[in-house]
Design an enzyme around this catalytic site. Structure first.
Site, PDB file in Angstrom:
ATOM      1  NE  ARG A   1     -49.147 154.387 -63.720  1.00  0.00           N
ATOM      2  CZ  ARG A   1     -48.313 154.666 -62.742  1.00  0.00           C
ATOM      3  NH1 ARG A   1     -47.457 155.644 -62.866  1.00  0.00           N
ATOM      4  NH2 ARG A   1     -48.337 153.960 -61.643  1.00  0.00           N
TER       5      ARG A   1
ATOM      6  CE1 TYR B   1     -49.035 146.105 -65.140  1.00  0.00           C
ATOM      7  CE2 TYR B   1     -49.608 147.721 -63.456  1.00  0.00           C
ATOM      8  CZ  TYR B   1     -49.089 146.487 -63.803  1.00  0.00           C
ATOM      9  OH  TYR B   1     -48.620 145.645 -62.820  1.00  0.00           O
TER      10      TYR B   1
ATOM     11  CE  LYS C   1     -50.940 143.226 -64.153  1.00  0.00           C
ATOM     12  NZ  LYS C   1     -50.392 141.867 -64.285  1.00  0.00           N
TER      13      LYS C   1
ATOM     14  CG  ASN D   1     -45.179 149.955 -54.932  1.00  0.00           C
ATOM     15  OD1 ASN D   1     -46.389 150.223 -54.965  1.00  0.00           O
ATOM     16  ND2 ASN D   1     -44.328 150.485 -55.776  1.00  0.00           N
ATOM     17  CD1 TRP D   2     -45.699 143.116 -53.182  1.00  0.00           C
ATOM     18  CD2 TRP D   2     -45.228 141.102 -54.020  1.00  0.00           C
ATOM     19  NE1 TRP D   2     -46.811 142.323 -53.027  1.00  0.00           N
ATOM     20  CE2 TRP D   2     -46.556 141.093 -53.529  1.00  0.00           C
ATOM     21  CE3 TRP D   2     -44.719 139.938 -54.596  1.00  0.00           C
ATOM     22  CZ2 TRP D   2     -47.369 139.965 -53.604  1.00  0.00           C
ATOM     23  CZ3 TRP D   2     -45.517 138.820 -54.674  1.00  0.00           C
ATOM     24  CH2 TRP D   2     -46.836 138.826 -54.174  1.00  0.00           C
TER      25      TRP D   2
ATOM     26  CE1 TYR E   1     -41.652 156.355 -65.210  1.00  0.00           C
ATOM     27  CE2 TYR E   1     -42.339 158.261 -63.935  1.00  0.00           C
ATOM     28  CZ  TYR E   1     -41.845 156.970 -63.993  1.00  0.00           C
ATOM     29  OH  TYR E   1     -41.540 156.293 -62.838  1.00  0.00           O
TER      30      TYR E   1
HETATM   31  N1  LIG Z   1     -43.204 143.599 -58.317  1.00  0.00           N
HETATM   32  C1  LIG Z   1     -44.308 144.147 -57.873  1.00  0.00           C
HETATM   33  O1  LIG Z   1     -44.321 144.783 -56.834  1.00  0.00           O
HETATM   34  C2  LIG Z   1     -45.604 143.989 -58.602  1.00  0.00           C
HETATM   35  C3  LIG Z   1     -46.607 144.851 -58.207  1.00  0.00           C
HETATM   36  C4  LIG Z   1     -47.862 144.746 -58.794  1.00  0.00           C
HETATM   37  C5  LIG Z   1     -48.088 143.774 -59.735  1.00  0.00           C
HETATM   38  N2  LIG Z   1     -47.102 142.925 -60.096  1.00  0.00           N
HETATM   39  C6  LIG Z   1     -47.443 141.909 -61.091  1.00  0.00           C
HETATM   40  O2  LIG Z   1     -46.780 140.689 -60.776  1.00  0.00           O
HETATM   41  C7  LIG Z   1     -46.350 140.041 -61.965  1.00  0.00           C
HETATM   42  C8  LIG Z   1     -44.851 139.777 -61.918  1.00  0.00           C
HETATM   43  O3  LIG Z   1     -44.165 140.988 -61.692  1.00  0.00           O
HETATM   44  P1  LIG Z   1     -42.571 141.077 -61.590  1.00  0.00           P
HETATM   45  O4  LIG Z   1     -42.281 142.227 -60.730  1.00  0.00           O
HETATM   46  O5  LIG Z   1     -41.988 139.758 -61.267  1.00  0.00           O
HETATM   47  O6  LIG Z   1     -42.227 141.483 -63.098  1.00  0.00           O
HETATM   48  P2  LIG Z   1     -41.068 140.951 -64.072  1.00  0.00           P
HETATM   49  O7  LIG Z   1     -41.082 141.829 -65.274  1.00  0.00           O
HETATM   50  O8  LIG Z   1     -39.802 140.820 -63.331  1.00  0.00           O
HETATM   51  O9  LIG Z   1     -41.573 139.498 -64.454  1.00  0.00           O
HETATM   52  C9  LIG Z   1     -42.470 139.214 -65.494  1.00  0.00           C
HETATM   53  C10 LIG Z   1     -41.916 138.044 -66.291  1.00  0.00           C
HETATM   54  O10 LIG Z   1     -42.865 137.684 -67.292  1.00  0.00           O
HETATM   55  C11 LIG Z   1     -42.163 137.340 -68.461  1.00  0.00           C
HETATM   56  N3  LIG Z   1     -43.030 137.522 -69.624  1.00  0.00           N
HETATM   57  C12 LIG Z   1     -43.624 138.671 -70.038  1.00  0.00           C
HETATM   58  N4  LIG Z   1     -44.307 138.450 -71.180  1.00  0.00           N
HETATM   59  C13 LIG Z   1     -44.136 137.138 -71.486  1.00  0.00           C
HETATM   60  C14 LIG Z   1     -44.592 136.327 -72.548  1.00  0.00           C
HETATM   61  N5  LIG Z   1     -45.349 136.832 -73.552  1.00  0.00           N
HETATM   62  N6  LIG Z   1     -44.256 135.024 -72.556  1.00  0.00           N
HETATM   63  C15 LIG Z   1     -43.483 134.514 -71.571  1.00  0.00           C
HETATM   64  N7  LIG Z   1     -43.014 135.227 -70.535  1.00  0.00           N
HETATM   65  C16 LIG Z   1     -43.336 136.532 -70.510  1.00  0.00           C
HETATM   66  C17 LIG Z   1     -40.984 138.328 -68.500  1.00  0.00           C
HETATM   67  O11 LIG Z   1     -39.931 137.843 -69.329  1.00  0.00           O
HETATM   68  C18 LIG Z   1     -40.609 138.398 -67.023  1.00  0.00           C
HETATM   69  O12 LIG Z   1     -39.589 137.476 -66.711  1.00  0.00           O
HETATM   70  C19 LIG Z   1     -46.816 140.941 -63.112  1.00  0.00           C
HETATM   71  O13 LIG Z   1     -48.043 140.474 -63.589  1.00  0.00           O
HETATM   72  C20 LIG Z   1     -46.994 142.299 -62.473  1.00  0.00           C
HETATM   73  O14 LIG Z   1     -47.966 143.064 -63.152  1.00  0.00           O
HETATM   74  C21 LIG Z   1     -45.855 143.034 -59.559  1.00  0.00           C
HETATM   75  O1  LIG Z   2     -45.269 147.799 -57.670  1.00  0.00           O
HETATM   76  C1  LIG Z   2     -46.502 147.883 -57.697  1.00  0.00           C
HETATM   77  O2  LIG Z   2     -47.211 147.627 -56.753  1.00  0.00           O
HETATM   78  C2  LIG Z   2     -47.171 148.358 -58.976  1.00  0.00           C
HETATM   79  O3  LIG Z   2     -46.802 149.682 -59.123  1.00  0.00           O
HETATM   80  C3  LIG Z   2     -45.756 150.049 -59.973  1.00  0.00           C
HETATM   81  O4  LIG Z   2     -46.043 151.429 -60.155  1.00  0.00           O
HETATM   82  P1  LIG Z   2     -45.293 152.549 -59.351  1.00  0.00           P
HETATM   83  O5  LIG Z   2     -45.283 152.285 -57.881  1.00  0.00           O
HETATM   84  O6  LIG Z   2     -45.854 153.861 -59.763  1.00  0.00           O
HETATM   85  O7  LIG Z   2     -43.865 152.393 -60.008  1.00  0.00           O
HETATM   86  P2  LIG Z   2     -42.397 152.756 -59.574  1.00  0.00           P
HETATM   87  O8  LIG Z   2     -41.560 152.810 -60.807  1.00  0.00           O
HETATM   88  O9  LIG Z   2     -41.932 151.845 -58.526  1.00  0.00           O
HETATM   89  O10 LIG Z   2     -42.521 154.276 -59.046  1.00  0.00           O
HETATM   90  C4  LIG Z   2     -42.909 154.642 -57.764  1.00  0.00           C
HETATM   91  C5  LIG Z   2     -42.918 156.154 -57.659  1.00  0.00           C
HETATM   92  O11 LIG Z   2     -41.578 156.648 -57.777  1.00  0.00           O
HETATM   93  C6  LIG Z   2     -41.508 157.685 -58.754  1.00  0.00           C
HETATM   94  N1  LIG Z   2     -40.145 157.609 -59.355  1.00  0.00           N
HETATM   95  C7  LIG Z   2     -39.744 156.536 -60.071  1.00  0.00           C
HETATM   96  C8  LIG Z   2     -38.466 156.447 -60.563  1.00  0.00           C
HETATM   97  C9  LIG Z   2     -37.539 157.504 -60.336  1.00  0.00           C
HETATM   98  O12 LIG Z   2     -36.353 157.488 -60.746  1.00  0.00           O
HETATM   99  N2  LIG Z   2     -37.974 158.560 -59.614  1.00  0.00           N
HETATM  100  C10 LIG Z   2     -39.245 158.658 -59.118  1.00  0.00           C
HETATM  101  O13 LIG Z   2     -39.580 159.672 -58.478  1.00  0.00           O
HETATM  102  C11 LIG Z   2     -42.669 157.422 -59.685  1.00  0.00           C
HETATM  103  O14 LIG Z   2     -43.065 158.596 -60.366  1.00  0.00           O
HETATM  104  C12 LIG Z   2     -43.719 156.914 -58.708  1.00  0.00           C
HETATM  105  O15 LIG Z   2     -44.350 158.007 -58.102  1.00  0.00           O
HETATM  106  C13 LIG Z   2     -45.832 149.358 -61.314  1.00  0.00           C
HETATM  107  O16 LIG Z   2     -46.939 149.793 -62.054  1.00  0.00           O
HETATM  108  C14 LIG Z   2     -45.997 147.886 -61.203  1.00  0.00           C
HETATM  109  O17 LIG Z   2     -44.788 147.201 -61.117  1.00  0.00           O
HETATM  110  C15 LIG Z   2     -46.890 147.413 -60.121  1.00  0.00           C
HETATM  111  O18 LIG Z   2     -48.086 146.978 -60.698  1.00  0.00           O
END
Ligand SMILES: NC(=O)c1ccc[n+]([C@@H]2O[C@H](COP(=O)([O-])OP(=O)(O)OC[C@H]3O[C@@H](n4cnc5c(N)ncnc54)[C@H](O)[C@@H]3O)[C@@H](O)[C@H]2O)c1
Ligand SMILES: O=C(O)[C@H]1O[C@H](OP(=O)(O)OP(=O)(O)OC[C@H]2O[C@@H](n3ccc(=O)[nH]c3=O)[C@H](O)[C@@H]2O)[C@H](O)[C@@H](O)[C@@H]1O
Length: 388
Positions: free
Chosen positions: A181, A184, A188, A213-214, A330
């Site tokens: 797990r 990642y 990062k 968690n956006w 998972y």
């Molecule tokens: N959504 C969240 O809450 C969250 C939380 C923590 C970190 N992040 C970070 O923010 C970033 C964006 O997250 P997101 O939620 O939009 O994810 P997402 O998967 O929706 O977006 C990532 C995008 O990157 C593109 N991509 C991946 N590998 C690529 C490559 N080799 N070449 C070109 N494009 C590529 C994918 O096609 C995708 O469209 C990530 O780095 C993620 O780790 C997001």
């Molecule tokens: O969003 C973030 O800030 C970060 O955390 C996420 O990690 P996590 O919050 O663990 O991922 P989720 O899939 O959103 O799961 C949240 C929690 O829900 C639980 N879960 C998930 C899915 C489900 O069907 N049921 C369930 O209980 C997971 O075990 C975990 O405890 C991901 O790693 C990334 O997108 C990001 O970097």
């Protein structure tokens, strides 16, 4: 466009810039592109392998911003055009990553390559060409809280010193290597350290974002509709899928883990402040989350069930949730962050940013979107006879 009147936090006029946005076709990228097109004069070179989530910004050519956004279908793993696009831009934003937990323990090599190796050339091109970089990391770099190692009923577990996550003080606590797990989070963390070192040794102008968690519309995919039937997205899409299909929501290991959720539209405001206030954002690592929106995953499931019933007009199931082990859900090597509360001191001080939207309101608007976007398609897919 009101571009002439726009000023930064110090009252200086904001000059239009060109942004190379890598991963622009994803969840965060699509919202950031939308914001930049509708509210700013900036130009975006949008790099991704997919563009479905930004199609509405690219076509038709009569859109008011059509001369300010260009899509480049590029896989950054192997494409020599990337450096040219970075050179043409004032700022690079790197969002590209594999970032769904279901992949971390089942595809650890892809996860490490995507989050570390593939990001290396981006950092190098920015450093060599003196270009500013905003890199997306994650709150997962904090791993587990210090408090999680105390006995369950220990009073110090209630002390914020033992769980609030601070950019410049908290340690990064991951599990053992066999718990893949953490592949990642570890990748990062190393890219964060590399960017920080490029800043210290070579003067790279950088900002690192740690999203907590956006969530919101367009996050991930609904299995079998706009993504693989066997795919496991992040929790918002997993629970949305269950609700749309009238299935119980699966609680991994009892749903006891805690998360703080922030509305994507609030979070994008923070990113825009970073883009437009380089002097205040450069050299910083920012937590971006909403400490007021904390719930256990079980509470999240209950809230989503209640809201979805209101939005869809359909009564909830008699047993709306079901427990499932993490191994079953998972596979081997899963582990979890126990609790994630962002400290907001640095982002508050540097950019004056605060999240606004409550968990109830953000789930209400997001589930309204999910229902409107997917309910019909799910009905059709369920009605379709399975091919023999
Ligand atoms: N959504 C969240 O809450 C969250 C939380 C923590 C970190 N992040 C970070 O923010 C970033 C964006 O997250 P997101 O939620 O939009 O994810 P997402 O998967 O929706 O977006 C990532 C995008 O990157 C593109 N991509 C991946 N590998 C690529 C490559 N080799 N070449 C070109 N494009 C590529 C994918 O096609 C995708 O469209 C990530 O780095 C993620 O780790 C997001
Ligand atoms: O969003 C973030 O800030 C970060 O955390 C996420 O990690 P996590 O919050 O663990 O991922 P989720 O899939 O959103 O799961 C949240 C929690 O829900 C639980 N879960 C998930 C899915 C489900 O069907 N049921 C369930 O209980 C997971 O075990 C975990 O405890 C991901 O790693 C990334 O997108 C990001 O970097």
């Amino acid at each position: 466009m009101a571009s002439q009147a726009r000023v930064d936090l110090d009252g200086c006029p904001i000059k239009p810039i060109t942004i190379c946005m890598i991963g622009a076709g994803g969840f965060i990228g699509s919202h950031l592109c939308e914001k930049l097109m509708s509210e700013t004069p900036h130009k975006v070179l949008a790099v991704d392998v997919y563009n479905d989530k930004i199609k509405h910004l690219l076509e038709p050519a009569s859109l008011p911003w059509s001369d300010r956004i260009q899509f480049h279908r590029i896989n950054i793993k192997h494409d020599s055009r990337l450096e040219g696009l970075i050179k043409m831009s004032d700022l690079t934003i790197n969002l590209a990553a594999i970032c769904t937990p279901a992949d971390y323990n089942t595809r650890p090599l892809d996860t490490i390559y995507s989050n570390f190796i593939d990001a290396l050339p981006v950092v190098k091109y920015c450093s060599e060409n003196n270009k500013r970089l905003i890199h997306f990391s994650t709150c997962e770099v904090y791993g587990k809280t210090i408090g999680s190692f105390l006995p369950k009923d220990h009073p110090l577990r209630q002390d914020p010193e033992y769980f609030v996550l601070k950019e410049d003080a908290s340690p990064c606590i991951f599990g053992p290597i066999e718990k893949q797990r953490w592949s990642y989070a570890c990748a990062k963390q190393l890219i964060e350290r590399l960017i920080y070192a490029e800043g210290a040794e070579n003067g790279l102008e950088f900002t690192i974002v740690r999203p907590f968690n956006w969530i919101g519309p367009r996050m991930d995919f609904i299995p079998g509709i706009d993504g693989p039937s066997e795919g496991v997205p992040r929790v918002l899409a997993c629970f949305s899928n269950n609700l749309l299909r009238h299935e119980p929501l699966k609680l991994v290991d009892g749903g006891q883990s805690q998360r703080t959720f922030v509305y994507i539209k609030d979070a994008i405001e923070a990113v825009l402040l970073m883009i437009e206030n380089p002097a205040r954002a450069n050299g910083h690592i920012f937590n971006v989350g909403n400490p007021n929106n904390e719930v256990t995953v079980r509470q999240l499931a209950e809230m989503m069930t209640q809201i979805y019933s209101k939005v869809s007009g359909e009564p909830p199931l008699d047993s709306p949730t079901i427990d499932v082990s993490s191994k079953e859900f998972y596979g081997e090597g899963y582990d979890d962050s126990d609790k994630r509360i962002p400290d907001m001191t640095i982002i508050n001080r540097q950019l004056g940013w605060n999240p606004k939207t409550s968990l109830w309101d953000l789930l209400d608007s997001t589930l309204t979107y999910q229902h409107r976007t997917y309910a019909e398609a799910i009905k059709k897919s369920i009605a379709k006879p399975v091919a023999s």
